[in-house]
Design a protein around this motif. Structure first.
Motif, PDB file in Angstrom:
ATOM      1  N   SER A 116     -41.614   6.184 -29.258  1.00 33.38           N
ATOM      2  CA  SER A 116     -43.022   6.597 -29.416  1.00 33.38           C
ATOM      3  C   SER A 116     -43.313   7.719 -29.907  1.00 33.38           C
ATOM      4  CB  SER A 116     -43.637   6.165 -28.061  1.00 33.38           C
ATOM      5  OG  SER A 116     -43.609   5.149 -27.666  1.00 33.38           O
ATOM      6  N   ALA A 117     -42.546   8.730 -29.561  1.00 36.79           N
ATOM      7  CA  ALA A 117     -42.872  10.182 -29.994  1.00 36.79           C
ATOM      8  C   ALA A 117     -42.669  10.339 -31.455  1.00 36.79           C
ATOM      9  CB  ALA A 117     -41.842  11.149 -29.251  1.00 36.79           C
ATOM     10  N   ALA A 118     -41.456   9.450 -31.893  1.00 35.51           N
ATOM     11  CA  ALA A 118     -41.026   9.451 -33.403  1.00 35.51           C
ATOM     12  C   ALA A 118     -42.104   8.808 -34.107  1.00 35.51           C
ATOM     13  CB  ALA A 118     -39.672   8.886 -33.351  1.00 35.51           C
ATOM     14  N   ALA A 119     -42.734   7.797 -33.430  1.00 36.07           N
ATOM     15  CA  ALA A 119     -43.725   7.048 -34.390  1.00 36.07           C
ATOM     16  C   ALA A 119     -44.891   7.853 -34.558  1.00 36.07           C
ATOM     17  CB  ALA A 119     -43.836   5.836 -33.536  1.00 36.07           C
ATOM     18  N   ARG A 120     -45.150   8.761 -33.633  1.00 36.49           N
ATOM     19  CA  ARG A 120     -46.195   9.669 -33.751  1.00 36.49           C
ATOM     20  C   ARG A 120     -46.031  10.746 -34.803  1.00 36.49           C
ATOM     21  NH1 ARG A 120     -46.606   8.761 -28.326  1.00 36.49           N
ATOM     22  NH2 ARG A 120     -45.372  10.620 -27.731  1.00 36.49           N
ATOM     23  N   TRP A 180     -36.490   0.705 -38.179  1.00 38.69           N
ATOM     24  CA  TRP A 180     -36.959  -0.850 -37.797  1.00 38.69           C
ATOM     25  C   TRP A 180     -36.864  -0.647 -36.368  1.00 38.69           C
ATOM     26  CZ3 TRP A 180     -33.565  -3.524 -34.694  1.00 38.69           C
ATOM     27  CH2 TRP A 180     -32.002  -2.907 -34.834  1.00 38.69           C
ATOM     28  N   LEU A 181     -35.850  -0.179 -35.681  1.00 36.38           N
ATOM     29  CA  LEU A 181     -35.851  -0.161 -34.168  1.00 36.38           C
ATOM     30  C   LEU A 181     -37.174   0.823 -33.479  1.00 36.38           C
ATOM     31  CD1 LEU A 181     -34.044  -1.562 -32.337  1.00 36.38           C
ATOM     32  CD2 LEU A 181     -32.709   0.640 -32.106  1.00 36.38           C
ATOM     33  N   ARG A 192     -39.928  -1.176 -30.966  1.00 34.64           N
ATOM     34  CA  ARG A 192     -39.944  -0.470 -29.700  1.00 34.64           C
ATOM     35  C   ARG A 192     -40.496  -1.159 -28.486  1.00 34.64           C
ATOM     36  NH1 ARG A 192     -43.655   2.349 -32.553  1.00 34.64           N
ATOM     37  NH2 ARG A 192     -45.509   3.062 -31.260  1.00 34.64           N
ATOM     38  N   PHE A 193     -41.554  -1.652 -28.648  1.00 34.66           N
ATOM     39  CA  PHE A 193     -42.093  -2.678 -27.726  1.00 34.66           C
ATOM     40  C   PHE A 193     -40.969  -4.021 -27.118  1.00 34.66           C
ATOM     41  CE2 PHE A 193     -45.789  -0.485 -29.250  1.00 34.66           C
ATOM     42  CZ  PHE A 193     -46.226  -0.272 -27.905  1.00 34.66           C
ATOM     43  N   LEU A 194     -40.487  -4.654 -28.359  1.00 33.87           N
ATOM     44  CA  LEU A 194     -39.478  -5.539 -28.030  1.00 33.87           C
ATOM     45  C   LEU A 194     -38.260  -4.818 -27.465  1.00 33.87           C
ATOM     46  CD1 LEU A 194     -39.148  -8.450 -29.144  1.00 33.87           C
ATOM     47  CD2 LEU A 194     -37.442  -7.496 -30.622  1.00 33.87           C
TER      48      LEU A 194
END
Lengths: 418, 258
Positions: free
Chosen positions: A108-112, A175-176, A180-182
């Protein structure tokens, strides 16, 4: 008379921030604790009381407390009758869960990252300690009460795994990160399966802290969406929804949780068709907890929904958003944010209410703590204080940690709030 | 505008009639008649400013056009689509009609960028990139691109109202309704909002503006209409309306606000 613009220019000093006032500890105490004679009296009286309370507590915990009863029964308190040759299963579950959550948080941190609004400063050791210390204190207490080197090694490995997974989570392939929710779902399922599958123990046979966590997390996760639906239903324009929701909420709120637990234990079976496998006592307790908490969550959320000005709904309608989207994208996010404190209060309440399941014969921490004082080695030795202190401590850690996390969430979501 | 976005045809409305057609519109709040038979047509690219004392039904009238209020009698049609109970018609009209409110009504939990791109993404189903590209262009057009990643609460009133205009424009409406857009603003911020509205009018947008900004009306409006007690008492070009009002009520009103 000279005109204003001819006035000799006075060099304006650059303002250098607000004035800083530094005072020492002695100065602060003189100003705040000993500034008048009656304040001085109050300071001394309460100082003595607090010092005595602190001294007595510390003496109990470290000197007088006879913790042998907890020490000998620690495994019982944590997992109850879980087969001792299968203890690797709860440990494995703990590792999988920790790694999954840490990976998820890292991803999540990476996505932000790179997002001008949502990006947060990188996690520092200080920040980790500040957020996790209640759990650390629990781990330390459990280790002090455990015997042998293995638990220490495993707990240290657990913390290391958490940290490693958090860092690794930031470096997952793209892609992972998106999935991440999966990942969270898969990890959650794996956590259960490692305990249950291939000759493990189903949750109908769980007990102790493990059962407490299962019931609390399950009830929080399921009562929240149900409560939101009920809150929306109670404000629906369709009379049928409104009626059902209102009747449900008022009925459930009017009944003590104990009643619901008993009904879950003795009556819920009647609602299942003949031949349908009757759910286990644990599941029936879980259902009672969910139904009970959902009614309260619904009222809390309804309060939030009512706090949203109608103008917000009109603005969303004017954009052409459908009624569902108006609720989902504009009303609910604001309403839920407004009620975070009350909502978390409800969940903390639920966390402690789990202790009541002992009434229908399930063994969570508190009931086991009561029971172990009856063992032959410990009977009639007045060990209630020790076991109650231990059970209370376990509950307190969970409640306090939730409370701190909710304050953090509030603060974070409050950014840019009107 | 980015290439994917088709510029709107500057032609007559779809059925060749007026862009907005109102005939005998009535609105009742209980026994109180808020609108008592309004007849008003607004042509394509026309700018109509509505003035009148408070409680005269101006806001109620424009709120009936996109069905934030339900009119009780009469006919309202936008671009040939009649405003009825049919939710599909209402949704279609709301896509074509942008609205700006007195109190901005930005969504406080979303950034300015998300406020502006929400409608296109959710209603027009544009991709995130396309919607944000258009949103950024609009924020540049209302002169606040640097505020894109802030929350509404961090903006001044004038900036918020301009963001609200951008939010309405993002849906690429054929008509814009302004409900007293400058009434809640500090004096020094009124101009920046009116300037944006002037630019919009010059670009050919069809607009109905409820406002007491006489300067704006004189400069930009094609027609000025006077509402009083739920009736349209007088309308005309700004020149005639302000210099030679016919109706007693208009004269009195203008003498009070000029």
């Amino acid at each position: 008379m000279e005109s204003v613009d001819r006035m000799p220019m006075v060099e304006e000093p650059e303002p250098s921030g607000p004035p800083v006032r530094e005072i020492g500890l002695g100065q602060w105490m003189r100003e705040n604790l000993f500034n008048t004679w009656y304040n001085t009296v109050l300071t001394i009286v309460f100082g003595v009381i607090m010092a005595w309370a602190l001294f007595a507590s510390l003496r109990f915990v470290f000197v007088n407390g006879r913790w042998e009863v907890v020490r000998r029964n620690l495994t019982l308190l944590l997992v109850e009758r879980f087969p001792r040759d299968q203890l690797w299963r709860p440990w494995a579950a703990l590792f999988i869960l920790t790694i999954t959550v840490a990976l998820f948080l890292g991803a999540s941190a990476a996505a932000r990252r790179g997002d001008p609004v949502r990006e947060r400063p990188p996690l520092t050791p200080v920040e980790i300690v500040r957020r996790m210390w209640p759990l650390g204190v629990l781990a330390a207490a459990l280790l002090l009460l455990s015997s042998g080197i293995l638990p220490i090694v495993l707990v240290v490995a657990l913390f290391a795994a958490a940290l490693g997974a958090r860092l690794a989570g930031e470096r997952l392939p793209g892609w992972l990160t998106r999935a991440r929710f999966l990942l969270l779902v898969v990890g959650g399922v794996a956590t259960f399966e490692v305990v249950i599958a291939f000759g493990g123990q189903g949750w109908e046979r769980w007990g102790g802290l493990m059962l407490l966590l299962f019931l609390a997390v399950g009830a929080i996760a399921l009562s929240f969406p149900l409560g939101v639906l009920l809150a929306l239903g109670r404000r629906s324009r369709l009379p049928a929804f409104r009626l059902v929701s209102t009747v449900y909420i008022e009925l459930i709120r009017g009944v003590p949780l104990i009643t619901l637990l008993f009904m879950g234990a003795f009556m819920l079976g009647f609602f299942f068709p003949v031949g349908f496998p009757r759910p286990s006592l644990v599941v029936r307790a879980l259902i009672a907890l969910i139904l009970f908490t959902a009614a309260y969550v619904a009222e809390v959320v309804r309060g939030g929904l009512q706090s949203i000005p109608y103008a917000q709904i009109e603005a969303a309608q004017a954009l052409g958003l459908s009624p569902t989207k108006v609720t989902r994208l504009v009303v609910l996010p604001q309403a839920l944010r407004a009620v975070i404190p009350a909502l978390v209060g409800q969940f903390i309440s639920l966390w402690k209410d789990v202790a009541l399941v002992s009434i229908i014969g399930l063994s969570e921490v508190l009931s086991i703590a009561q029971r172990i004082t009856q063992q032959t080695d410990f009977r009639a030795q007045g060990l209630q204080a020790e076991v109650l202190a231990f059970a209370g401590f376990v509950y307190w850690v969970g409640a306090y940690w939730m409370s701190r996390e909710s304050q953090r969430l509030e603060k974070r979501l409050g950014v840019g709030e009107r | 505008m980015s290439e994917e976005v088709e510029p709107r045809e500057a032609a007559a409305s779809r059925d060749g009639g007026a862009m907005i057609e109102c005939r005998g519109v009535e609105k009742w709040f209980g026994k109180f008649a808020a609108l008592r038979g309004i007849d008003l047509d607004v042509d394509l690219q026309e700018v109509v400013v509505i003035v009148g004392p408070s409680g005269s039904g101006k806001s109620t009238f424009i709120r009936c056009i996109n069905r934030l209020e339900k009119h009780d009698r009469g006919r309202i049609a936008v671009d040939g689509i009649e405003v009825t109970d049919d939710i599909r018609h209402i949704q279609e009209i709301r896509r074509e009609v942008g609205m700006v409110f007195q109190s901005f009504n930005l969504f406080p939990h979303l950034t300015v960028m998300d406020n502006v791109s929400l409608g296109p993404r959710q209603v027009r189903r544009w991709s995130k990139d396309k919607a944000e590209g258009v949103a950024m262009e609009l924020l540049e057009r209302v002169h606040i691109p640097e505020q894109a990643h802030k929350y509404p609460g961090q903006l001044s009133g004038g900036q918020q109202q301009r963001a609200a205009i951008a939010r309405a424009l993002a849906m690429q409406p054929r008509v814009m309704l302004f409900d007293e857009p400058t009434s809640a603003l500090d004096p020094e911020m009124i101009k920046e909002v009116l300037d944006v509205m002037k630019e919009l009018a010059l670009s050919g947008m069809t607009m109905i503006v409820v406002s007491h900004e006489i300067g704006f009306a004189k400069e930009v409006a094609d027609r000025v209409a006077m509402f009083d007690q739920g009736k349209l008492v007088e309308e005309g070009t700004p020149d005639r309306f302000f210099s030679d009002p016919q109706h007693e009520r208009t004269k009195l009103f203008l003498s009070q606000i000029l």
